[in-house]
Design a protein around this motif. Structure first.
Motif, mmCIF file in Angstrom:
data_model
loop_
_atom_site.group_PDB
_atom_site.id
_atom_site.type_symbol
_atom_site.label_atom_id
_atom_site.label_comp_id
_atom_site.label_asym_id
_atom_site.label_seq_id
_atom_site.Cartn_x
_atom_site.Cartn_y
_atom_site.Cartn_z
ATOM 1 N N TYR A 218 7.769 51.534 20.525
ATOM 2 C CA TYR A 218 9.043 52.251 21.378
ATOM 3 C C TYR A 218 9.878 53.319 20.678
ATOM 4 O O TYR A 218 10.906 52.592 20.012
ATOM 5 C CB TYR A 218 9.972 50.885 21.270
ATOM 6 C CG TYR A 218 9.525 49.694 22.302
ATOM 7 C CD1 TYR A 218 10.618 49.331 23.257
ATOM 8 C CD2 TYR A 218 8.449 48.239 21.890
ATOM 9 C CE1 TYR A 218 10.581 48.583 24.115
ATOM 10 C CE2 TYR A 218 8.647 47.197 23.018
ATOM 11 C CZ TYR A 218 9.275 47.755 23.464
ATOM 12 O OH TYR A 218 9.333 46.468 25.271
ATOM 13 N N PRO B 230 11.749 50.761 16.415
ATOM 14 C CA PRO B 230 11.311 50.284 17.004
ATOM 15 C C PRO B 230 12.569 48.935 16.721
ATOM 16 O O PRO B 230 12.068 49.025 14.956
ATOM 17 C CB PRO B 230 10.289 49.495 17.183
ATOM 18 C CG PRO B 230 9.073 49.982 16.016
ATOM 19 C CD PRO B 230 10.292 50.780 15.679
ATOM 20 N N GLN C 27 12.165 44.344 19.707
ATOM 21 C CA GLN C 27 10.574 45.012 20.419
ATOM 22 C C GLN C 27 9.888 44.832 20.478
ATOM 23 O O GLN C 27 8.365 44.608 21.313
ATOM 24 C CB GLN C 27 11.186 46.975 20.285
ATOM 25 C CG GLN C 27 12.602 46.568 21.482
ATOM 26 C CD GLN C 27 13.458 48.039 20.929
ATOM 27 O OE1 GLN C 27 13.198 48.577 20.241
ATOM 28 N NE2 GLN C 27 13.634 48.926 22.135
ATOM 29 N N GLY D 57 10.552 42.676 28.840
ATOM 30 C CA GLY D 57 10.180 44.202 29.495
ATOM 31 C C GLY D 57 8.641 44.960 29.539
ATOM 32 O O GLY D 57 8.492 46.256 29.385
ATOM 33 N N LYS E 2 14.388 46.866 30.335
ATOM 34 C CA LYS E 2 14.500 46.693 28.016
ATOM 35 C C LYS E 2 14.029 45.870 27.892
ATOM 36 O O LYS E 2 13.044 45.311 27.162
ATOM 37 C CB LYS E 2 15.470 46.820 27.515
ATOM 38 C CG LYS E 2 15.938 48.198 27.842
ATOM 39 C CD LYS E 2 17.696 48.370 27.388
ATOM 40 C CE LYS E 2 18.401 47.869 27.756
ATOM 41 N NZ LYS E 2 20.042 47.742 27.521
ATOM 42 N N GLN F 140 16.745 40.622 25.230
ATOM 43 C CA GLN F 140 17.490 41.121 24.213
ATOM 44 C C GLN F 140 17.547 39.348 22.828
ATOM 45 O O GLN F 140 17.947 38.995 22.994
ATOM 46 C CB GLN F 140 18.696 41.519 23.872
ATOM 47 C CG GLN F 140 17.977 42.644 24.904
ATOM 48 C CD GLN F 140 19.397 43.663 25.412
ATOM 49 O OE1 GLN F 140 19.704 44.015 24.467
ATOM 50 N NE2 GLN F 140 19.542 43.929 27.081
#
Length: 492
Positions: free
Chosen positions: A192, A196, A200, A324, A330, A333
């Motif tokens: 990432y 990151p 992530q 993701g 993405k 989150q």
């Protein structure tokens, strides 16, 4: 004249002329018999030696499922099942004085295995395969007559620690989405960019898991997926059911969590996502045409087969989107807003696994809990409907880390065929869970939550004792534990 006549008659007689031919053929048949006996014995010995190599290699990689085992222990295990004198597959009759070839058994990282989604996590994070090579000199019975007093045989076998799916698995991932997951990853995971976040890296771990799982049966074709492995993700804190779509929309915003609820221990699981307001732990439910049985999805692959090294994800799969893995997404989150409290999410996930196992015959369960272990939610961070106890018994704002242990142990002991894996992410041995008495460290808490000690993992940023791996490698190791070992082309 009489003598000459008799000699002539003797010379001209036909009787007995077959005797020289018989003597010659006797030698030839004897030779053929010797060849048949010695070659046949050699063939039997070779197959026994090859089977011994297969057995030894498979025995060695079986020990790799416990990532705390050293290369020496794995080599010793493989040798134990070899044909070396005194070992399990020794044979004085057919394999006298069999020996390992120099440099074997060899513990190594197989590139073929890695490409198939089995990471090199064993023996201190360096290996995923074992090669065994043996040799034996077999004496002949008759070969010495023609100058061949013995036959030297060699055989070898390589085995991968995992990769052959044994049966269906229902997998519940209990994932941390508290505010701390928005901070930079301290463990150095890659994939990432240069910096990151913890969230992530956690999703990269989930992708590693999905990459090697078998979503559908081997006979599934086209859009017809007959589920094999099924995956669902539970989060803490809670996400409102009517906001869960923010996670399952590509590049959606992080939903604002709500105070913790307290599912009943051993309660009947009902998927709450279809309601409009009830809080839920379950935010990732795979499926392009619905949420699937009890929220377990199997549609993350574009072709219904293992994604592997060269496959692709289904961009319409809610599970792929949340992880993701879908193109351009993405993934879910973290936002935080509530503290850390694991027990309620563990009980909810355990109930869902029990229900899913009933819905999917001949399946087993796995729960993967990722946390830094420090459960310290305040009383105000529980829903007003929760009747908190003051004794530390679930549900309570006291002894929250011990409640996590009790919840995870309840799942291991009461939900049939279930293994609880725990992942200490940036967890420490100093400091304590501030709500707990007696004091307990995060590492100790997560170790006690695992079904057995080998089901506990720590990432490279944790200070827990034992072998530590990068977060994606941990998920890869767990996935490997859900499959069985298989043979490989030698040395691949």
């Amino acid at each position: 004249m009489s003598l000459c006549t008799k000699l002539t008659r003797i010379i001209e007689r036909q009787e007995g002329q077959v005797l020289p031919w018989f003597a010659l053929l006797l030698i030839l048949f004897g030779g053929f018999t010797a060849i048949v006996v010695d070659v046949g014995r050699g063939i039997i010995a070779y197959h026994m030696l090859q089977a011994s190599c297969d057995s030894a290699a498979m025995a060695g990689v079986q020990l790799m499922s416990d990532t705390t085992q050293t290369s020496t222990a794995i080599i010793n295990q493989a040798t134990l099942f070899s044909s070396v004198p005194g070992k399990y597959n020794a044979s004085n009759s057919f394999l006298p004085k069999a020996a390992m070839q120099t440099g074997y058994p060899k513990v190594y990282c197989s590139s073929m295995g890695s490409n198939a989604g089995v990471p090199c996590v064993a023996a201190g994070g360096t290996a995923n395969a074992v090669t065994v090579a043996q040799t034996v000199t077999v004496p002949t019975f008759f070969g010495g007559i023609i100058g061949i007093p013995s036959i030297t045989l060699k055989a070898a076998s390589s085995a991968l620690m995992a990769g052959a799916a044994a049966q269906k698995y229902n997998i519940a991932i209990v994932l941390d989405t508290t505010a701390s997951m928005t901070s930079p990853d301290p463990g150095g995971c890659t994939g990432y960019g240069s910096s990151p976040t913890k969230m992530q890296c956690a999703l990269l771990g989930v992708q590693t898991l999905l990459k090697a799982l078998q979503p559908c049966t081997s006979t599934s074709t086209g859009t017809n997926c007959t589920g094999f492995d099924g995956v669902s993700i539970f989060t803490y804190p809670n996400i409102p059911a009517n906001k869960a779509s923010q996670d399952t929309t590509c590049n959606g915003s992080a939903p604002t969590p709500v105070p913790y609820t307290a599912p009943a221990v051993g309660g009947t699981w009902t998927n709450p996502v279809s309601t409009s307001s009830t809080p839920t732990y379950q935010v990732t439910i795979g499926g392009t045409s619905g949420y699937g049985t009890n929220g377990y999805g199997s549609d993350w692959s574009s072709n219904n087969q293992t994604v592997g090294a060269n496959g692709t994800y289904n961009n319409n799969s809610l599970l792929a989107i949340v992880a993701g893995a879908a193109t351009g997404c993405k993934g879910m989150q973290a936002k935080g807003g509530e503290g850390t409290y694991l027990a309620s999410a563990i009980y909810a996930a355990g109930s869902s696994l029990a229900a899913q196992a009933l819905a999917v015959p001949n399946s087993k369960n796995a729960m993967i809990i990722m946390s830094d272990g420090d459960a310290t939610s305040k009383s105000s961070q529980f829903d007003p409907s929760v009747n908190l106890t003051s004794t530390g018994l679930y549900p309570s704002a006291k002894d929250e880390c011990h409640q996590s242990i009790t919840a995870a142990n309840w799942v291991s002991n009461n939900v049939p065929d279930t293994t609880v894996f725990t992942v200490a992410y940036n967890a420490g041995t100093s400091g304590t869970c501030s709500t707990d008495s007696p004091a307990i460290t995060a590492c100790s808490e997560l170790q006690q939550m695992a079904t057995v000690p080998s089901d506990f993992y720590a990432d490279t940023s944790s200070s827990c004792p034992g072998t530590k791996l990068a977060l994606p490698a941990i998920f890869g190791s767990i996935q490997s534990r859900l499959t069985v070992a298989r043979l490989l082309p030698v040395g691949s």
